[in-house]
Design an enzyme around this catalytic site. Structure first.
Site, PDB file in Angstrom:
ATOM      1  N   CYS A 310       0.923  -1.195   0.208  1.00  0.00           N
ATOM      2  CA  CYS A 310       0.103  -0.056   0.095  1.00  0.00           C
ATOM      3  C   CYS A 310       0.944   1.118   0.114  1.00  0.00           C
ATOM      4  O   CYS A 310       1.873   1.475   0.586  1.00  0.00           O
ATOM      5  CB  CYS A 310      -1.129  -0.168   1.296  1.00  0.00           C
ATOM      6  SG  CYS A 310      -2.040   1.290   1.349  1.00  0.00           S
ATOM      7  N   ARG A 406     -13.080   1.181  -5.005  1.00  0.00           N
ATOM      8  CA  ARG A 406     -12.445   1.106  -3.608  1.00  0.00           C
ATOM      9  C   ARG A 406     -11.657   2.473  -3.000  1.00  0.00           C
ATOM     10  O   ARG A 406     -11.745   2.837  -1.986  1.00  0.00           O
ATOM     11  CB  ARG A 406     -11.474  -0.143  -3.394  1.00  0.00           C
ATOM     12  CG  ARG A 406     -10.906  -0.427  -1.786  1.00  0.00           C
ATOM     13  CD  ARG A 406     -10.242  -1.504  -1.676  1.00  0.00           C
ATOM     14  NE  ARG A 406      -9.914  -1.830  -0.117  1.00  0.00           N
ATOM     15  CZ  ARG A 406      -9.248  -1.284   0.561  1.00  0.00           C
ATOM     16  NH1 ARG A 406      -8.578  -0.304   0.311  1.00  0.00           N
ATOM     17  NH2 ARG A 406      -9.166  -1.855   1.762  1.00  0.00           N
TER      18      ARG A 406
END
Length: 493
Positions: A310, A406
């Site tokens: 991430c 998302r």
């Protein structure tokens, strides 16, 4: 109202910043109870959940982790039909009693029975008089089909119809095992007083109960499974299909769960599914957890940016170090009598213990499972070593496949207009997921033994942390030595 005076709110801690303080203990590691209840219908025997990522959790991973006692969350980077089918594969992989067995009629073709058996990896299909009355008249198995040349022939020509062995509805597994052994058969249809097919018990399912005694199961003896949905136009359709397929919970998966649009959608989902288990996230603050619980969520997922793949924290400059985020959210969860999942940032089994001690009821893992046989990522060879692909759901490739919503970029149609919050990479091949789980559980049990916690609740109540310096972190890892033989639960990252 201005937040200027509290702009630098507080210090945040993550896993490498703290250690658990050992305490007087009357608990041995093998005596530790790792069971965790996330919701009324969601009790896990181990506090481990595999992430809803397209290189981590499909049906194979979900089956493996549920058999170990945990939970898999089927990713959503596929069509609604495909995702629902993945859920069905998990629910049908193991049953105490199959309450909704497949069945065909004598008029169906042998080829239809074969297709059904191959798709769901079953070895036989009960045959009923009609689809309407479901009166059992026979069974067709692999043995019946072994020498068939005409697969267009009706099943009636090849099924076993005489001397059918059946049992009454409500027959327990011990009795069923005795009947199966006595008659040397593998499948035992259950019928009601009218001879209608009402269930099925197979020797394979009985063997699986013995082989996987700690499996996480629903009230019907089927493996637990969850599945992810986004906040999109097809959310309700997808959720409906997933629940119909047997999902025990849906995970409303967004990068920022503390967002007005997300909260509105969650409230609508709760109104639409008042009695279903909803997990939602991600958030990293007490206020975010409170907002999700108020919207109707049962379990909150905590973590913004801690994952190895991430880049949210460097691309957007946003996040809260994970141990602090867990602790803050857990304080609200305790107030509401609800639970949280610590999602991301975990590299070692000791990090799992820290996440649980900070207030987590379970952890969600991606990279630790991405290299296993069961992960759907592709296998590749690099410089003579075996790896598996692993990518963040915020990577360009994953967003193009279906996860852009998302990150609130669902309306972007061109790949070069996407702003990724994740990367694509590879992780070392690790073998079977069960081997990884074994080492994780050993570490968790050991950590809980050190702090004297007999279960996760005691860990919450009694564990204490000490802040660690950079030198303390160096001291914590192997040092002043060249590792010649890596341990199965430790590697240098």
């Amino acid at each position: 109202m201005s937040n200027w005076d509290t702009k630098f709110l507080k210090k945040g801690y993550t896993f490498d910043d703290v250690l658990l303080i050992p305490a007087e203990s009357h608990v041995l590691p093998n005596e530790v109870d790792l069971k965790t209840k996330l919701a009324d219908n969601l009790t896990l025997n181990i506090p481990i959940i595999t992430a809803a990522m397209d290189t981590v959790t499909g049906s194979k991973m979900a089956i493996a982790i549920a058999r170990a006692g945990g939970l898999g969350v089927i990713h959503k980077n596929m069509s609604i039909t495909e995702q629902a089918e993945e859920v069905r594969k998990v629910k049908r992989s193991e049953n105490g009693v199959i309450i909704d067995p497949f069945f065909l009629t004598p008029e169906h073709k042998v080829s239809e029975a074969e297709e059904l058996m191959q798709r769901y990896r079953i070895s036989g299909v009960p045959i009923v008089e009609t689809l309407a009355n479901r009166k059992l008249v026979g069974i067709i198995t692999n043995r019946d089909m072994r020498f068939i040349s005409d697969y267009n022939a009706p099943i009636s020509e090849h099924m076993t119809s005489e001397h059918l062995v059946t049992a009454a509805v409500g027959t327990d597994l011990e009795t069923a095992e005795r009947i199966l052994h006595e008659h040397r058969i593998e499948k035992l249809p259950l019928v009601d007083n009218s001879g209608r097919l009402s269930g099925l018990i197979t020797i394979k399912d009985i063997e699986k109960v013995i082989e996987f005694p700690h499996a996480a199961k629903d009230e019907f003896g089927r493996l637990l499974v969850a599945a992810a949905v986004g906040v999109t136009s097809d959310t309700f359709e997808r959720a409906e299909a997933l629940f119909e397929a047997g999902a025990d919970a849906i995970v409303i998966d967004t990068a920022h769960g503390h967002s007005a649009g997300v909260l509105r959608k969650i409230a609508e989902i709760r109104a639409h599914f008042p009695n279903r288990t909803l997990i939602a996230g991600n958030i990293a603050t007490a206020e975010g957890a409170r907002a999700l619980y108020d919207a109707g969520v049962d379990v909150v997922k905590v973590g913004i940016g801690p994952g190895s793949i991430c880049t949210t924290r460097v691309v957007a400059g946003v996040g809260v170090p994970q141990v602090t985020a867990i602790y803050d959210a857990a304080a609200v969860a305790r107030e509401y009598g609800k639970t949280i999942i610590a999602d991301g940032g975990i590299k070692y089994s000791g990090d799992i213990v820290k996440a649980l001690a900070a207030g987590g009821n379970a952890v969600m893992l991606g990279s630790m499972f991405a290299g296993t046989d069961e992960a759907p990522g592709e296998t590749e060879i690099y410089q003579g070593r075996k790896f598996k692909t692993y990518r963040g759901m915020g990577s360009i490739a994953a967003m193009k496949k279906g996860s852009s919503d998302r990150y609130f970029q669902g309306s972007v149609n061109e790949a070069n207009k996407l702003v990724p919050e994740g990367i694509e990479g590879r992780v070392a091949y690790k073998g079977a997921a069960s081997d990884i789980v074994f080492q994780m559980l050993g570490g968790i049990r050991s950590g809980m033994g050190y702090v004297g916690a007999g279960d996760i609740q005691e860990l919450h109540e009694n564990a204490q942390f000490v802040e660690m310096s950079g030198a303390g972190l160096i001291e914590s890892h192997p040092h002043d030595v060249q590792i010649t033989n890596e341990a199965p639960n430790y590697s240098v990252h």
